[in-house]
Design an enzyme around this catalytic site. Structure first.
Site, PDB file in Angstrom:
ATOM      1  N   ASN A 192      19.849  -8.732   2.220  1.00 48.59           N
ATOM      2  CA  ASN A 192      19.112  -9.463   3.257  1.00 48.59           C
ATOM      3  C   ASN A 192      17.604  -9.249   3.121  1.00 48.59           C
ATOM      4  O   ASN A 192      17.159  -8.196   2.655  1.00 48.59           O
ATOM      5  CB  ASN A 192      19.599  -8.983   4.639  1.00 48.59           C
ATOM      6  CG  ASN A 192      19.006  -9.790   5.761  1.00 48.59           C
ATOM      7  OD1 ASN A 192      18.016  -9.413   6.366  1.00 48.59           O
ATOM      8  ND2 ASN A 192      19.596 -10.938   6.040  1.00 48.59           N
TER       9      ASN A 192
HETATM   10  N1  PLP Z   1      21.738  -7.520   6.917  1.00 53.97           N
HETATM   11  C1  PLP Z   1      22.591  -8.544   6.754  1.00 53.97           C
HETATM   12  C2  PLP Z   1      23.688  -8.438   5.746  1.00 53.97           C
HETATM   13  C3  PLP Z   1      22.457  -9.697   7.554  1.00 53.97           C
HETATM   14  O1  PLP Z   1      23.287 -10.722   7.372  1.00 53.97           O
HETATM   15  C4  PLP Z   1      21.417  -9.750   8.500  1.00 53.97           C
HETATM   16  C5  PLP Z   1      21.241 -10.934   9.345  1.00 53.97           C
HETATM   17  O2  PLP Z   1      22.057 -11.811   9.410  1.00 53.97           O
HETATM   18  C6  PLP Z   1      20.558  -8.656   8.609  1.00 53.97           C
HETATM   19  C7  PLP Z   1      20.740  -7.558   7.802  1.00 53.97           C
HETATM   20  C8  PLP Z   1      19.411  -8.667   9.582  1.00 53.97           C
HETATM   21  O3  PLP Z   1      19.914  -8.433  10.864  1.00 53.97           O
HETATM   22  P1  PLP Z   1      18.958  -8.171  12.127  1.00 53.97           P
HETATM   23  O4  PLP Z   1      18.530  -9.497  12.619  1.00 53.97           O
HETATM   24  O5  PLP Z   1      19.841  -7.452  13.106  1.00 53.97           O
HETATM   25  O6  PLP Z   1      17.814  -7.341  11.691  1.00 53.97           O
END
Ligand code: PLP
Length: 495
Positions: A192
């Site tokens: 991400n």
């Molecule tokens: N990690 C993954 C695998 C995600 O899919 C996402 C968002 O969809 C995130 C991190 C980021 O999440 P957050 O908005 O809670 O920071």
């Protein structure tokens, strides 16, 4: 506003929310407004005199609601789900009622202790290794952060500080700034965007290693990168693996990554923001393989556990490493119970000082649904995605681009990217369903994520009908255009 009026406003607001959620299918999932729509409707200054709540609620209906993208609609299929449930909404309201800022135990003992309780409940529900539980003797435990991004940043910063301390002891000839200039971290090119951002915020480059053809990051790729970097004088700090990547919900190979990390004293963090919910299911036990070897992990309750945003669980195998890295004291923050083994001062486990009473909505949701209800919710998403997948497979105009994973199906229209791109454009114009595109290996595809507060098989049928009829319409339009182009070409030839 006095308590009497608050009761009236609050009850009306509850009715408003219940009506909204109950009738959410009545709205197009995407709003029909243009940028600046609200700026034109609202006054440029706050009102000089108080206004009655009835006028304000009427404006929420008139001005705010038309600009809402309906994330709780079952026709939302973009990104990943952001869950909500009635008990969670009530929990949020009660937490606002208490409005505590529970940064240390004394600031609100219930806030800290309920968090300890629900984080252990959740760790057991997800069948995490015992060393992540507060109740297990040892330095491990769980904490609620605002988002996965925050959890990742906490892990990256703590790993960085631990590495600096270790290297200063190991190589006293180097100055601290020399050491900081050599730090390096790793993740996969499928991770991400928040992972890359954590590197920017931590002033430490994070190398995004190419995942294999199957989009999985494995130990061999990490080992090769570390060996290259160590030979060039860099100091490897942390590897952030993903279970459930944002693009296709691929799972990195935790076991092989853990072996490399252990050999090089590299912190291993697992971002399971979405897929973590499936740890609870026996049929997904494979996903948990290797978790006993990781230093920290995160999972968003606001994705799969019916607890509304913001609510991101994070577990640490050794919380002392975070506490030691972040501990900054002031006399006014001290209290006589500091250091009690069972009651962490969570301010040391996070970036801000103040913290919300998020555990309340978690506790209320878990009790209202029970473990049974939560497991059923995750299974429902998996079943609905399987239903969608079978519709894709039965239509020869479409193809899957990755194996279906949990509630996500990645598919495309066969042929060049332009068809998939135009199909999505049409769907977005119509606003009946909402999806986003992704790309891998030069092929663009659509991500169909099961979302919404209460999606049903009929919603999946609705989405599929919308997609396949729009592809039919697109092909028909293209045929007309091709015929017209041919006719013009013929005409030009005859002239
Ligand atoms: N990690 C993954 C695998 C995600 O899919 C996402 C968002 O969809 C995130 C991190 C980021 O999440 P957050 O908005 O809670 O920071």
């Amino acid at each position: 506003m006095d308590a009497k009026m608050f009761r009236e406003f609050g009850k009306a607001a509850v009715d408003f929310v219940a009506d909204y959620l109950e009738n959410i299918r009545d709205h197009d999932v995407l709003p029909s407004v243009e940028p600046g729509y609200m700026l034109q409707q609202l006054p440029k200054q706050m009102p000089e005199s108080p206004e009655h709540w009835q006028h304000i609620l009427a404006d929420i209906d008139r001005v705010v609601k038309p600009g809402i993208t309906h994330w709780q609609s079952p026709n939302m299929h973009a990104y990943y789900p952001t869950s909500v449930s009635y008990p969670s909404i009530v929990g949020e309201m009660l937490a606002s009622g208490f409005s505590v800022i529970g940064f240390s135990w004394i600031c609100s003992p219930a806030c800290t202790e309920l968090e300890v309780v629900v984080m252990d409940w959740l760790a057991k529900f997800l069948k995490l290794p015992a060393h992540f539980l507060h109740e297990t003797e040892g330095p491990g435990g769980g904490v609620i952060q605002g988002s996965a991004s925050e959890a990742v940043l906490v892990a990256v910063l703590a790993a960085r500080e631990q590495a600096v301390r270790r290297e200063r002891e190991r190589r006293p000839e180097l100055s601290e700034s020399d050491i900081r200039g050599k730090l390096i971290a790793y993740s996969s090119d499928q991770s991400n965007s928040c992972i890359e951002k954590s590197g920017v915020l931590a002033a430490m480059p994070i190398k995004l290693l190419p995942a294999g053809e199957d989009l999985v990051l494995r130990g061999a790729a990490l080992e090769a990168a570390i060996e290259r970097d160590v030979a060039a004088g860099y100091i490897p700090v942390i590897c952030i693996a993903t279970l459930g990547t944002t693009g296709t919900c691929a799972y990195d190979d935790i076991e092989s990554l853990a072996s490399v990390c252990e050999a090089h004293q590299v912190w291993l963090h697992v971002d399971a923001a979405y897929a973590g919910g499936a740890f609870a299911l026996d049929e997904c036990a494979e996903l948990r393989r290797g978790l006993e070897r990781v230093d920290s992990l995160n999972f968003n309750l606001h994705k799969f556990m019916l607890v509304n945003f913001d609510c991101a669980a994070m577990w640490l195998r050794d919380a002392n490493k975070v506490v030691d890295s972040f501990n900054v004291d002031r006399i006014y923050l001290k209290h006589k119970y500091e250091g009690h083994t069972q009651i962490p001062d969570f301010r040391h486990w996070q970036i801000p000082l103040g913290r919300r009473f998020r555990a309340l909505k978690v506790w209320i949701t878990f009790r209202t649904l029970g473990a049974e209800g939560l497991r059923a919710h995750v299974r429902k998403h998996i079943q609905l995605a399987a239903q969608f997948e079978s519709l894709v497979l039965a239509d020869p105009r479409f193809e899957l681009v990755a194996p279906r994973a949990l509630g996500l199906v990645c598919f495309r229209a066969k042929g060049d990217n332009e068809i998939t791109s135009q199909l999505l454009h049409r769907l977005m114009e119509r606003k009946k369903i909402y999806m986003v595109k992704a790309e891998h290996g030069g092929r663009q595809f659509l991500r169909f994520a099961v979302c919404g507060m209460d999606p049903k098989p009929t919603d999946i049928e609705f989405a599929w009908r919308e997609i396949e009829t729009q592809l039919t319409a697109l092909s028909a339009d293209q045929q007309v255009e091709t015929r017209k182009a041919g006719e013009i070409a013929d005409l030009t030839q005859h002239l």
